[in-house]
Design a protein around this motif. Structure first.
Motif, PDB file in Angstrom:
ATOM      1  N   SER A  32       0.834  -1.206   0.000  1.00 21.20           N
ATOM      2  CA  SER A  32       0.000   0.000   0.000  1.00 21.20           C
ATOM      3  C   SER A  32       0.868   1.256   0.000  1.00 21.20           C
ATOM      4  O   SER A  32       2.080   1.208   0.205  1.00 21.20           O
ATOM      5  CB  SER A  32      -0.943   0.016   1.202  1.00 21.20           C
ATOM      6  OG  SER A  32      -0.202   0.144   2.407  1.00 21.20           O
ATOM      7  N   HIS A  33       0.217   2.371  -0.200  1.00 16.75           N
ATOM      8  CA  HIS A  33       0.853   3.672  -0.348  1.00 16.75           C
ATOM      9  C   HIS A  33       1.057   4.344   1.010  1.00 16.75           C
ATOM     10  O   HIS A  33       0.698   3.804   2.056  1.00 16.75           O
ATOM     11  CB  HIS A  33      -0.026   4.559  -1.224  1.00 16.75           C
ATOM     12  CG  HIS A  33      -1.453   4.551  -0.767  1.00 16.75           C
ATOM     13  ND1 HIS A  33      -1.883   5.298   0.308  1.00 16.75           N
ATOM     14  CD2 HIS A  33      -2.532   3.838  -1.190  1.00 16.75           C
ATOM     15  CE1 HIS A  33      -3.180   5.062   0.504  1.00 16.75           C
ATOM     16  NE2 HIS A  33      -3.598   4.180  -0.385  1.00 16.75           N
ATOM     17  N   GLY A  34       1.601   5.559   0.974  1.00 15.94           N
ATOM     18  CA  GLY A  34       1.805   6.332   2.186  1.00 15.94           C
ATOM     19  C   GLY A  34       0.674   7.299   2.460  1.00 15.94           C
ATOM     20  O   GLY A  34      -0.396   7.244   1.827  1.00 15.94           O
ATOM     21  N   ALA A  35       0.930   8.214   3.393  1.00 14.11           N
ATOM     22  CA  ALA A  35      -0.100   9.160   3.805  1.00 14.11           C
ATOM     23  C   ALA A  35      -0.215  10.352   2.860  1.00 14.11           C
ATOM     24  O   ALA A  35      -1.193  11.093   2.925  1.00 14.11           O
ATOM     25  CB  ALA A  35       0.192   9.662   5.217  1.00 14.11           C
ATOM     26  N   GLY A  36       0.780  10.522   1.998  1.00 21.19           N
ATOM     27  CA  GLY A  36       0.764  11.698   1.132  1.00 21.19           C
ATOM     28  C   GLY A  36       0.642  11.397  -0.343  1.00 21.19           C
ATOM     29  O   GLY A  36       0.801  12.292  -1.174  1.00 21.19           O
ATOM     30  N   GLY A  37       0.367  10.158  -0.699  1.00 20.13           N
ATOM     31  CA  GLY A  37       0.280   9.813  -2.117  1.00 20.13           C
ATOM     32  C   GLY A  37      -0.424   8.497  -2.303  1.00 20.13           C
ATOM     33  O   GLY A  37      -0.944   7.905  -1.342  1.00 20.13           O
ATOM     34  N   GLY A  38      -0.440   8.019  -3.547  1.00 22.42           N
ATOM     35  CA  GLY A  38      -1.154   6.791  -3.854  1.00 22.42           C
ATOM     36  C   GLY A  38      -0.257   5.751  -4.487  1.00 22.42           C
ATOM     37  O   GLY A  38       0.969   5.806  -4.372  1.00 22.42           O
ATOM     38  N   ILE A  39      -0.878   4.823  -5.190  1.00 20.36           N
ATOM     39  CA  ILE A  39      -0.130   3.713  -5.780  1.00 20.36           C
ATOM     40  C   ILE A  39       0.642   4.130  -7.026  1.00 20.36           C
ATOM     41  O   ILE A  39       1.345   3.310  -7.615  1.00 20.36           O
ATOM     42  CB  ILE A  39      -1.055   2.529  -6.104  1.00 20.36           C
ATOM     43  CG1 ILE A  39      -2.147   2.938  -7.112  1.00 20.36           C
ATOM     44  CG2 ILE A  39      -1.677   1.961  -4.826  1.00 20.36           C
ATOM     45  CD1 ILE A  39      -2.950   1.752  -7.643  1.00 20.36           C
ATOM     46  N   GLU A  40       0.564   5.413  -7.392  1.00 17.94           N
ATOM     47  CA  GLU A  40       1.370   5.899  -8.513  1.00 17.94           C
ATOM     48  C   GLU A  40       2.818   6.139  -8.106  1.00 17.94           C
ATOM     49  O   GLU A  40       3.662   6.467  -8.956  1.00 17.94           O
ATOM     50  CB  GLU A  40       0.782   7.188  -9.077  1.00 17.94           C
ATOM     51  CG  GLU A  40       0.927   8.413  -8.193  1.00 17.94           C
ATOM     52  CD  GLU A  40      -0.110   8.507  -7.089  1.00 17.94           C
ATOM     53  OE1 GLU A  40      -0.039   9.465  -6.291  1.00 17.94           O
ATOM     54  OE2 GLU A  40      -1.000   7.618  -7.012  1.00 17.94           O
ATOM     55  N   ALA A  41       3.164   5.965  -6.843  1.00 20.74           N
ATOM     56  CA  ALA A  41       4.533   6.156  -6.366  1.00 20.74           C
ATOM     57  C   ALA A  41       5.503   5.339  -7.212  1.00 20.74           C
ATOM     58  O   ALA A  41       5.217   4.195  -7.579  1.00 20.74           O
ATOM     59  CB  ALA A  41       4.635   5.746  -4.904  1.00 20.74           C
ATOM     60  N   ARG A  42       6.667   5.907  -7.493  1.00 21.24           N
ATOM     61  CA  ARG A  42       7.607   5.297  -8.440  1.00 21.24           C
ATOM     62  C   ARG A  42       8.041   3.899  -8.013  1.00 21.24           C
ATOM     63  O   ARG A  42       8.190   3.004  -8.852  1.00 21.24           O
ATOM     64  CB  ARG A  42       8.824   6.207  -8.645  1.00 21.24           C
ATOM     65  CG  ARG A  42       9.787   6.257  -7.493  1.00 21.24           C
ATOM     66  CD  ARG A  42      10.946   7.207  -7.764  1.00 21.24           C
ATOM     67  NE  ARG A  42      10.588   8.573  -7.436  1.00 21.24           N
ATOM     68  CZ  ARG A  42      10.684   9.611  -8.280  1.00 21.24           C
ATOM     69  NH1 ARG A  42      11.139   9.416  -9.502  1.00 21.24           N
ATOM     70  NH2 ARG A  42      10.360  10.810  -7.900  1.00 21.24           N
ATOM     71  N   ASP A  43       8.237   3.692  -6.704  1.00 24.98           N
ATOM     72  CA  ASP A  43       8.679   2.385  -6.240  1.00 24.98           C
ATOM     73  C   ASP A  43       7.584   1.330  -6.379  1.00 24.98           C
ATOM     74  O   ASP A  43       7.850   0.195  -6.795  1.00 24.98           O
ATOM     75  CB  ASP A  43       9.182   2.463  -4.802  1.00 24.98           C
ATOM     76  CG  ASP A  43       8.271   3.254  -3.882  1.00 24.98           C
ATOM     77  OD1 ASP A  43       7.619   4.201  -4.337  1.00 24.98           O
ATOM     78  OD2 ASP A  43       8.215   2.922  -2.676  1.00 24.98           O
ATOM     79  N   LEU A  44       6.350   1.703  -6.059  1.00 29.56           N
ATOM     80  CA  LEU A  44       5.245   0.748  -6.177  1.00 29.56           C
ATOM     81  C   LEU A  44       5.009   0.361  -7.634  1.00 29.56           C
ATOM     82  O   LEU A  44       4.801  -0.815  -7.946  1.00 29.56           O
ATOM     83  CB  LEU A  44       3.968   1.342  -5.570  1.00 29.56           C
ATOM     84  CG  LEU A  44       4.042   1.755  -4.096  1.00 29.56           C
ATOM     85  CD1 LEU A  44       2.668   2.184  -3.607  1.00 29.56           C
ATOM     86  CD2 LEU A  44       4.606   0.627  -3.237  1.00 29.56           C
TER      87      LEU A  44
END
Length: 212
Positions: A32-44
């Motif tokens: 899952s993602h963090g508190a400030g973003g979604g699954i578009e995060a580069r690592d995910l």
């Protein structure tokens, strides 16, 4: 093939985006993602593109607050409730499940691993402490995960640099050189952005293969 699934939890509807293994699956990585973003995060996204070719099904999980369009994450207890709610869906394939997350999601994975029967924990950008407040350590959550754990941490992460993590813990730690909390590297760093992302995917793949 990518599919999405809505899962009802006691914290609201969560969403799972499935990236199925293209060869015989050995694990499900639910992350899952963090508190400030979604699954578009580069690592995910990098993990979702890379691991299925190596026998790992990746389930990118959006917590209910993100699905509802809210901009601020709720309290940790509510995040844990959402994660518990999606667990039966990610465990349904009958494979061992690696519980993972980035930042706040990594904390959730650590807090709930033993309770949910996770095979291991993947902690991306674990927020060891709030920026500038090392005295407010969250090391207990990491050390209490209770299962094999991999931490992937940016070398310049203000939420905790690799050398700030407690020694002797039952976890492995891989550093992404020059990386910040989102694994972004400066233009004048010794490695490029693509190389930094490759450090992440290579480390996670090698660790997952070592789990058995």
């Amino acid at each position: 093939m990518t599919t999405t699934e809505i899962v009802s939890t006691d914290a609201g509807d969560a969403r799972i985006t499935w990236h199925r293994a293209t060869k015989k699956a050995r694990f499900v990585l639910a992350v899952s993602h963090g508190a400030g973003g979604g699954i578009e995060a580069r690592d995910l996204q990098a993990l979702a593109q890379t691991l299925p070719g190596h026998g790992v099904t990746v389930a990118l999980v959006e917590q209910p607050w993100r699905v509802a369009g809210k901009k601020l994450a709720p309290a940790p207890r509510t995040l844990d409730i959402g994660w518990r709610g999606i667990w039966p869906a990610v465990a349904e394939p009958g494979l061992p499940v690696i519980s993972g997350g980035r930042s706040a999601g990594a904390r959730v994975a650590c807090r709930t691993a033993v309770e949910l029967g996770a095979a291991a924990v993947l902690a991306l950008s674990f927020p060891l402490h709030p920026p500038g407040k090392p005295e407010k350590s969250r090391a207990e959550e990491l050390l209490g995960a209770g299962v094999p754990t991999l931490v992937v941490q940016g070398g310049n992460d203000p939420f905790g640099k690799p050398d700030e993590f407690p020694a002797g813990g039952a976890y492995e730690l891989v550093e992404v050189p020059y990386g910040d909390h989102g694994f972004a590297v400066p233009k004048r760093a010794g490695i490029g952005q693509d190389e930094a992302v490759t450090v992440i995917t290579d480390a996670v793949l090698k660790w997952a293969q070592s789990l058995g």
